[in-house]
Write an enzyme that holds these catalytic residues in place. Structure first.
Site, PDB file in Angstrom:
ATOM      1  N   HIS A  16       0.842  -1.206   0.000  1.00 13.31           N
ATOM      2  CA  HIS A  16       0.000   0.000   0.000  1.00 13.31           C
ATOM      3  C   HIS A  16       0.875   1.254   0.000  1.00 13.31           C
ATOM      4  O   HIS A  16       0.587   2.221  -0.698  1.00 13.31           O
ATOM      5  CB  HIS A  16      -0.887   0.042   1.251  1.00 13.31           C
ATOM      6  CG  HIS A  16      -1.874  -1.078   1.355  1.00 13.31           C
ATOM      7  ND1 HIS A  16      -2.032  -1.836   2.491  1.00 13.31           N
ATOM      8  CD2 HIS A  16      -2.772  -1.562   0.470  1.00 13.31           C
ATOM      9  CE1 HIS A  16      -2.981  -2.733   2.299  1.00 13.31           C
ATOM     10  NE2 HIS A  16      -3.448  -2.602   1.073  1.00 13.31           N
ATOM     11  N   LYS A  40     -15.770  -8.533   4.415  1.00 20.94           N
ATOM     12  CA  LYS A  40     -14.639  -8.875   5.305  1.00 20.94           C
ATOM     13  C   LYS A  40     -14.920  -8.492   6.746  1.00 20.94           C
ATOM     14  O   LYS A  40     -15.532  -7.458   7.012  1.00 20.94           O
ATOM     15  CB  LYS A  40     -13.374  -8.124   4.859  1.00 20.94           C
ATOM     16  CG  LYS A  40     -12.816  -8.575   3.544  1.00 20.94           C
ATOM     17  CD  LYS A  40     -11.599  -7.721   3.193  1.00 20.94           C
ATOM     18  CE  LYS A  40     -11.057  -8.063   1.822  1.00 20.94           C
ATOM     19  NZ  LYS A  40     -10.017  -7.096   1.414  1.00 20.94           N
ATOM     20  N   ARG A  89      -2.306  -5.744  -8.670  1.00 20.67           N
ATOM     21  CA  ARG A  89      -1.195  -6.656  -8.391  1.00 20.67           C
ATOM     22  C   ARG A  89      -1.008  -7.680  -9.502  1.00 20.67           C
ATOM     23  O   ARG A  89      -0.094  -7.610 -10.270  1.00 20.67           O
ATOM     24  CB  ARG A  89      -1.415  -7.364  -7.054  1.00 20.67           C
ATOM     25  CG  ARG A  89      -1.273  -6.428  -5.860  1.00 20.67           C
ATOM     26  CD  ARG A  89      -1.747  -7.082  -4.602  1.00 20.67           C
ATOM     27  NE  ARG A  89      -3.118  -7.534  -4.752  1.00 20.67           N
ATOM     28  CZ  ARG A  89      -3.757  -8.306  -3.906  1.00 20.67           C
ATOM     29  NH1 ARG A  89      -3.149  -8.739  -2.837  1.00 20.67           N
ATOM     30  NH2 ARG A  89      -5.003  -8.646  -4.116  1.00 20.67           N
ATOM     31  N   SER A 127      -2.925  -7.831   2.857  1.00 25.47           N
ATOM     32  CA  SER A 127      -3.062  -7.668   4.308  1.00 25.47           C
ATOM     33  C   SER A 127      -3.284  -9.030   4.956  1.00 25.47           C
ATOM     34  O   SER A 127      -2.765  -9.299   6.045  1.00 25.47           O
ATOM     35  CB  SER A 127      -4.231  -6.736   4.621  1.00 25.47           C
ATOM     36  OG  SER A 127      -3.974  -5.453   4.097  1.00 25.47           O
TER      37      SER A 127
HETATM   38  N1  COA Z   1      -0.038  -4.042  -2.134  1.00 22.37           N
HETATM   39  C1  COA Z   1      -0.360  -4.979  -1.241  1.00 22.37           C
HETATM   40  N2  COA Z   1      -1.602  -5.427  -1.028  1.00 22.37           N
HETATM   41  C2  COA Z   1      -2.567  -4.895  -1.784  1.00 22.37           C
HETATM   42  C3  COA Z   1      -2.307  -3.918  -2.751  1.00 22.37           C
HETATM   43  C4  COA Z   1      -0.972  -3.491  -2.912  1.00 22.37           C
HETATM   44  N3  COA Z   1      -0.642  -2.578  -3.799  1.00 22.37           N
HETATM   45  N4  COA Z   1      -3.466  -3.596  -3.343  1.00 22.37           N
HETATM   46  C5  COA Z   1      -4.407  -4.333  -2.770  1.00 22.37           C
HETATM   47  N5  COA Z   1      -3.869  -5.107  -1.821  1.00 22.37           N
HETATM   48  C6  COA Z   1      -4.554  -6.088  -0.986  1.00 22.37           C
HETATM   49  C7  COA Z   1      -5.344  -5.479   0.135  1.00 22.37           C
HETATM   50  O1  COA Z   1      -4.575  -5.386   1.311  1.00 22.37           O
HETATM   51  C8  COA Z   1      -6.444  -6.476   0.288  1.00 22.37           C
HETATM   52  O2  COA Z   1      -5.952  -7.575   1.056  1.00 22.37           O
HETATM   53  P1  COA Z   1      -6.941  -8.493   1.916  1.00 22.37           P
HETATM   54  O3  COA Z   1      -7.963  -9.046   0.954  1.00 22.37           O
HETATM   55  O4  COA Z   1      -6.047  -9.516   2.449  1.00 22.37           O
HETATM   56  O5  COA Z   1      -7.558  -7.588   2.951  1.00 22.37           O
HETATM   57  C9  COA Z   1      -6.696  -6.992  -1.124  1.00 22.37           C
HETATM   58  O6  COA Z   1      -5.506  -6.727  -1.802  1.00 22.37           O
HETATM   59  C10 COA Z   1      -7.842  -6.333  -1.836  1.00 22.37           C
HETATM   60  O7  COA Z   1      -7.632  -4.943  -1.831  1.00 22.37           O
HETATM   61  P2  COA Z   1      -8.728  -3.961  -2.400  1.00 22.37           P
HETATM   62  O8  COA Z   1      -9.159  -4.397  -3.740  1.00 22.37           O
HETATM   63  O9  COA Z   1      -8.214  -2.570  -2.261  1.00 22.37           O
HETATM   64  O10 COA Z   1      -9.940  -4.256  -1.466  1.00 22.37           O
HETATM   65  P3  COA Z   1     -10.181  -3.734  -0.022  1.00 22.37           P
HETATM   66  O11 COA Z   1     -10.968  -4.764   0.682  1.00 22.37           O
HETATM   67  O12 COA Z   1      -8.936  -3.320   0.651  1.00 22.37           O
HETATM   68  O13 COA Z   1     -11.071  -2.422  -0.287  1.00 22.37           O
HETATM   69  C11 COA Z   1     -12.982  -1.146  -0.987  1.00 22.37           C
HETATM   70  C12 COA Z   1     -12.257  -2.488  -1.057  1.00 22.37           C
HETATM   71  C13 COA Z   1     -13.157  -0.728   0.456  1.00 22.37           C
HETATM   72  C14 COA Z   1     -12.147  -0.103  -1.722  1.00 22.37           C
HETATM   73  C15 COA Z   1     -14.346  -1.316  -1.686  1.00 22.37           C
HETATM   74  O14 COA Z   1     -15.036  -2.364  -1.047  1.00 22.37           O
HETATM   75  C16 COA Z   1     -15.183  -0.051  -1.632  1.00 22.37           C
HETATM   76  O15 COA Z   1     -15.017   0.822  -2.466  1.00 22.37           O
HETATM   77  N6  COA Z   1     -16.111   0.048  -0.660  1.00 22.37           N
HETATM   78  C17 COA Z   1     -17.011   1.194  -0.535  1.00 22.37           C
HETATM   79  C18 COA Z   1     -18.448   0.810  -0.872  1.00 22.37           C
HETATM   80  C19 COA Z   1     -18.727   1.001  -2.341  1.00 22.37           C
HETATM   81  O16 COA Z   1     -18.684   2.083  -2.883  1.00 22.37           O
HETATM   82  N7  COA Z   1     -19.053  -0.124  -2.994  1.00 22.37           N
HETATM   83  C20 COA Z   1     -19.335  -0.128  -4.404  1.00 22.37           C
HETATM   84  C21 COA Z   1     -18.055  -0.267  -5.169  1.00 22.37           C
HETATM   85  S1  COA Z   1     -18.379  -1.191  -6.622  1.00 22.37           S
END
Ligand code: COA
Length: 165
Positions: A16, A40, A89, A127
């Protein structure tokens, strides 16, 4: 231009931080926003996740840390952000990210999603992986900041104490 980097950040990892640093070099302001992912159950509270992000981003001037509930596009409108930054990724991320980007565009056509490729050494990082290594007593050096490793150890100790009757 203002951009939002949303995520659950449970907890923040070096992957991140790589995206945050690179996005900070591209935009006037980056809002790193802790958001609930309904699929989650987080280990850390939103407040704890924010605290860790504040600590990790100390020294990057144009980054601010926040959290929100509800739709990302609504939050973007409220904060006047024009861009959503996401890290990409591997191929496995693409389908999910593609769906989210298209849905967000449908909800709010004026907000653009921009993907930054994760650097090769973080391409496998998540994460969950960091949490699993820490929970099993392994070292997360190089995967997450040292103070995050300490917070994970603290959580593990609290978990053990809760299990003792
Ligand atoms: N380096 C390391 N890890 C990374 C990364 C990077 N560059 N990019 C992503 N990851 C990891 C994250 O840590 C996460 O790991 P985990 O699944 O073990 O927790 C995983 O990849 C997925 O990341 P991401 O796609 O960013 O999902 P998220 O769960 O962290 O966040 C939200 C998702 C919160 C952004 C999304 O649910 C959201 O926008 N919510 C708001 C509600 C909304 O508007 N919904 C409609 C959207 S369609």
């Amino acid at each position: 231009m203002i951009a939002i980097y949303p995520g659950s950040f449970d907890p923040v990892t070096n992957g991140h931080l790589d995206i945050i640093e690179r996005a900070a070099a591209l935009f006037d302001e980056i809002i790193v926003a802790v958001a609930p992912n309904t699929g989650k159950e987080p280990l850390f509270s939103a407040e704890e996740r924010k605290e860790m992000l504040i600590e990790a981003c100390r020294g990057i001037d144009n980054v601010c840390i926040d959290s929100f509930e509800g739709l990302l596009v609504e939050y973007a409108r409220k904060t006047k952000a024009q861009v959503i930054v996401k890290g990409l990724r591997a191929l496995s991320d693409f389908q999910y990210e593609f769906e989210m980007a298209l849905t967000n565009r449908k909800l709010s056509p004026s907000i653009e999603t921009m993907f930054l490729m994760t650097c090769a050494e973080n391409s496998y990082l998540s994460s969950s992986i960091v949490k699993e290594i820490a929970a099993l007593g392994g070292s997360v050096v190089g995967l997450a900041p040292d103070f995050v490793a300490e917070r994970l150890r603290q959580k593990a100790r609290e978990g053990i104490r809760r299990d003792i009757p």
